[in-house]
Design an enzyme around this catalytic site. Structure first.
Site, PDB file in Angstrom:
ATOM      1  N   GLY A 148       0.799  -1.190  -0.020  1.00  0.00           N
ATOM      2  CA  GLY A 148       0.057   0.115   0.099  1.00  0.00           C
ATOM      3  C   GLY A 148       0.796   1.175   0.129  1.00  0.00           C
ATOM      4  CG  ASN A 149      -0.227   4.465  -1.629  1.00  0.00           C
ATOM      5  OD1 ASN A 149      -0.991   5.195  -1.198  1.00  0.00           O
ATOM      6  ND2 ASN A 149      -0.516   4.154  -3.120  1.00  0.00           N
ATOM      7  CB  ALA A 150       1.792   7.320   3.099  1.00  0.00           C
ATOM      8  CB  SER A 151      -2.805   8.209  -0.935  1.00  0.00           C
ATOM      9  OG  SER A 151      -3.912   8.916  -1.136  1.00  0.00           O
TER      10      SER A 151
ATOM     11  CB  ALA B  37      -1.580   7.390  -4.155  1.00  0.00           C
TER      12      ALA B  37
END
Ligand code: CTP
Length: 428
Positions: A219-222, A287
């Site tokens: 995953g990512n930090a969006s 994102a």
């Protein structure tokens, strides 16, 4: 208005009137008072008589730290019915009932709240709360139109559960959400001008989770905040808004917007492709993970054994934005649909974040691209943002892209600047 320079970020302390009219949502006004106090504002609560049937004056006095009056014949020596409205920097009426809006639309001044509104020259924001039938009644809709014509900001009510088991448009937005929208109006009185009525908008927001097994993902930090802010501004400007939300923080759903929840890049692509042909403006603020695990294990993977945990095999996700641009080229979505992308760039030895943004704008073939300079904790997950809006130059002349610098501000402020540019480009 007092500019407070004592904190790290200077902020403005406002003189705020919270007007409360008589609906069950009056209990939520207590949280709105608390929100404004926490932001450092001076708050004066003016309830109507009917509001006091729901919440007592003592609650508002304790939370605001100021006396609470309802009638024009209280504290007459201080000429309150004129002074309070004159001195206010912001008036927020939450909840605003159908009756309260009708009285303000007619210019009546039969209690302290309506008298204060009649005197005020500051922004007046109303957060309607009522049953769906009352909201949709032509009399109410006429009053809302009149109030807007008079320069008042009437927020779109949220969809959702009302007093009883029924649900529909008419619910009051959450107090902190109202507070943030109202503060944005003070920063920029034009932020919610009604220039998007009839425009259909599709916005993706948040990050994606690419599953590896039933419990693990990439995953990512969006946070989703910028996409939600774009949806907020569009809905308040009158657009019909659908959000395709990936994984986001626990954010308030913008009032008046429909929301579809997805998790992976492939789900997001399916949801966006299915709706893009009905949209006038499509914005990819999400994102999207560039890669996903080549396979998703049905059972939780164990470490040690030769599993995907030792050597993660990835496959590239489709580029949703590029696919939408191609679909417009192929005539699957209308040639007049405006397509907007985002770029988060750090810059490197060879080029600045803006240079990277311009290159991405040209590569992706979209009409407008918001380029944020990120890194050092900037932008991702924060409430503030800054950057450049890159858009098509003069049609058919092949001229250089048009670049507008966006000063640091809240994500609502940035969203309003992006909508201004979309409007300039498309007339949407
Ligand atoms: N985007 C998309 N689908 C993807 C990846 C990105 O639609 N699979 C969109 C994003 O929503 C954003 C824009 O493309 O609007 C740019 O995203 P970004 O990750 O910066 O672009 P990339 O093409 O992945 O470029 P980079 O190599 O810099 O990561």
């Amino acid at each position: 208005m007092i500019v407070n320079q004592t904190s790290e970020h200077s902020h403005t302390s406002l003189s705020v009137i919270v007007g409360v009219s008589g609906g069950i949502a009056a209990y939520k006004a207590a949280h709105l008072v608390r929100f404004f106090k926490e932001q450092g504002h001076d708050v004066r609560v003016i309830p109507t008589d009917a509001a006091l049937n729901f919440v007592g004056a003592a609650t508002f006095e304790a939370l605001s730290g100021n006396p609470v009056d309802t009638h024009v014949f209280e504290a007459v020596d201080e000429v309150q019915h004129v002074r309070l409205g004159q001195e206010a920097d912001l008036i927020v009426i939450a909840p605003a009932t159908a009756d309260c809006m009708a009285r303000i639309a007619q210019g009546r001044a039969d209690d302290l709240l309506t008298a204060s509104v009649l005197v005020a020259t500051c922004p007046v924001v109303l957060a309607p709360a009522m049953h769906t039938e009352m909201w949709l009644n032509p009399a109410t809709q006429d009053n809302v139109a009149t109030l807007r014509r008079h320069g008042k900001i009437v927020l779109e009510p949220a969809h959702g559960r009302l007093t009883g088991a029924d649900s529909g448009p008419g619910r009051m937005p959450e107090p902190a959400h109202i507070g943030r929208l109202a503060e944005a109006v003070v920063d920029n009185p034009e932020v919610f001008r009604r220039d998007l009525e009839g425009t259909r908008v599709l916005i993706s927001a948040g990050g994606t989770h690419e599953a590896l097994d039933p419990v693990r993902f990439l995953g990512n930090a969006s946070s989703g905040k910028q996409g939600f802010a774009l949806a907020d501004v569009a809905a308040q400007r009158g657009a019909e808004v659908t959000i395709v939300a990936g994984v986001t923080e626990d954010l308030d759903v913008p009032s008046g917007a429909d929301i579809i929840r997805v998790r992976s890049a492939l789900e997001m692509k399916e949801a966006m492709d299915a709706r893009a042909q009905d949209a006038d403006v499509v914005i990819m603020a999400a994102a999207v993970a560039d890669y996903r695990p080549a396979s998703v294990a049905e059972a939780k993977l164990k470490k040690g054994s030769e599993t995907a945990l030792d050597t993660l095999e990835l496959v590239e996700n489709p580029d949703i934005l590029a696919g939408l641009v191609q679909a417009r080229h192929d005539g699957q979505i209308s040639a007049s649909t405006a397509i907007v992308g985002f770029a988060a760039e750090t810059g490197d030895d060879s080029a600045s974040p803006l240079d990277h943004g311009i290159a991405k704008f040209q590569r992706k073939g979209c009409d407008l691209l918001m380029c944020n300079a990120v890194g050092d904790g900037k932008v991702f997950g924060q409430d503030h943002s800054q950057g450049w809006i890159i858009s098509r130059g003069e049609e058919d002349t092949g001229s250089a892209p048009h670049v507008v610098e966006v000063d640091a501000g809240t994500k609502l402020h940035v969203a309003a600047r992006i909508w201004d540019e979309i409007h300039r480009l498309t007339g949407a």
